[in-house]
Design a protein around this motif. Structure first.
Motif, short mmCIF file in Angstrom:
data_model
loop_
_atom_site.label_atom_id
_atom_site.label_comp_id
_atom_site.label_asym_id
_atom_site.label_seq_id
_atom_site.Cartn_x
_atom_site.Cartn_y
_atom_site.Cartn_z
N ALA A 1 0.85 -1.19 0.00
CA ALA A 1 0.00 0.00 0.00
C ALA A 1 0.89 1.24 0.00
O ALA A 1 2.06 1.18 0.33
N ALA A 2 0.32 2.34 -0.37
CA ALA A 2 1.08 3.58 -0.42
C ALA A 2 0.81 4.41 0.83
O ALA A 2 -0.26 4.34 1.42
N TRP A 3 1.80 5.16 1.25
CA TRP A 3 1.63 6.20 2.26
C TRP A 3 2.38 7.41 1.72
O TRP A 3 3.53 7.30 1.28
N ARG A 4 1.76 8.58 1.74
CA ARG A 4 2.37 9.74 1.08
C ARG A 4 3.65 10.23 1.76
O ARG A 4 4.38 11.03 1.19
N GLY A 5 3.96 9.72 2.93
CA GLY A 5 5.22 10.07 3.59
C GLY A 5 6.34 9.10 3.29
O GLY A 5 7.46 9.26 3.79
N SER A 6 6.07 8.09 2.47
CA SER A 6 7.12 7.13 2.09
C SER A 6 8.19 7.82 1.25
O SER A 6 7.92 8.81 0.59
N GLY A 7 9.39 7.27 1.29
CA GLY A 7 10.46 7.79 0.46
C GLY A 7 11.66 8.23 1.27
O GLY A 7 11.85 7.81 2.41
N PRO B 1 -4.07 -2.38 13.46
CA PRO B 1 -4.89 -2.26 14.67
C PRO B 1 -6.36 -2.11 14.32
O PRO B 1 -6.70 -1.62 13.26
N ALA B 2 -7.21 -2.56 15.23
CA ALA B 2 -8.66 -2.46 15.02
C ALA B 2 -9.04 -1.01 14.79
O ALA B 2 -8.54 -0.10 15.45
N GLY B 3 -9.92 -0.79 13.82
CA GLY B 3 -10.39 0.56 13.55
C GLY B 3 -9.46 1.38 12.67
O GLY B 3 -9.71 2.54 12.41
N ARG B 4 -8.36 0.80 12.25
CA ARG B 4 -7.41 1.53 11.41
C ARG B 4 -7.20 0.75 10.12
O ARG B 4 -6.09 0.35 9.79
N ASP B 5 -8.26 0.56 9.38
CA ASP B 5 -8.20 -0.27 8.18
C ASP B 5 -7.28 0.28 7.11
O ASP B 5 -6.75 -0.47 6.31
N ASP B 6 -7.07 1.60 7.10
CA ASP B 6 -6.20 2.16 6.07
C ASP B 6 -4.80 2.45 6.60
O ASP B 6 -3.99 3.06 5.93
N ALA B 7 -4.49 1.98 7.81
CA ALA B 7 -3.14 2.12 8.34
C ALA B 7 -2.22 1.16 7.60
O ALA B 7 -2.63 0.08 7.19
N VAL B 8 -0.97 1.56 7.43
CA VAL B 8 0.03 0.69 6.81
C VAL B 8 1.21 0.52 7.76
O VAL B 8 1.46 1.37 8.61
N VAL B 9 1.90 -0.58 7.62
CA VAL B 9 3.09 -0.85 8.40
C VAL B 9 4.28 -0.26 7.65
O VAL B 9 4.41 -0.43 6.44
N VAL B 10 5.13 0.47 8.37
CA VAL B 10 6.28 1.12 7.74
C VAL B 10 7.58 0.69 8.41
O VAL B 10 7.60 0.32 9.58
N ALA C 1 1.61 3.91 9.88
CA ALA C 1 1.30 5.24 9.34
C ALA C 1 -0.13 5.23 8.81
O ALA C 1 -0.61 4.22 8.29
N GLN C 2 -0.78 6.35 8.98
CA GLN C 2 -2.14 6.52 8.47
C GLN C 2 -2.36 8.00 8.22
O GLN C 2 -2.01 8.83 9.07
#
Length: 105
Positions: free
Chosen positions: A7-13, A36-45, A60-61
């Protein structure tokens, strides 16, 4: 097992930390790091720093990142509206490298 989907996170790079060292933030998707529960669009960084103590993993979310560094310190940061700065909870600021900065590395 690492998934082929990232998945993408705009702070990646690439970032420059407050000491001018290059840091990389990459999105991971692994079975051992569930969202985590309730953070469906969170990504592991994963944060990679030349100083291993300041490398680590977190989540990150939206415009927020929370990282547990290898030195045991956990910090959060807010991504600026233009995506050019990460403002950490300890007061430090990371910035995106400029073309001049990239020529130095």
């Amino acid at each position: 097992m690492v998934s082929s989907h990232r998945a993408a996170w705009r702070g990646s790079g690439v970032w420059l930390d407050s000491g001018g060292h290059q840091v990389s933030i990459a999105v991971l998707t692994t079975s051992s790091w569930s969202k985590p529960a309730g953070r469906d669009d969170a990504v592991v960084v994963e944060v990679e720093n030349s100083n291993h103590d300041w490398s680590g993993r977190g989540r990150a979310q939206d415009g927020r990142i929370d990282v547990h560094f290898n030195n045991g310190i956990a910090l959060g940061a807010e991504l600026s509206g233009d995506g050019g700065e990460l403002r950490w909870s300890n007061g430090l600021v990371w910035s995106r490298p400029t073309p001049v900065d990239q020529e130095k590395t």
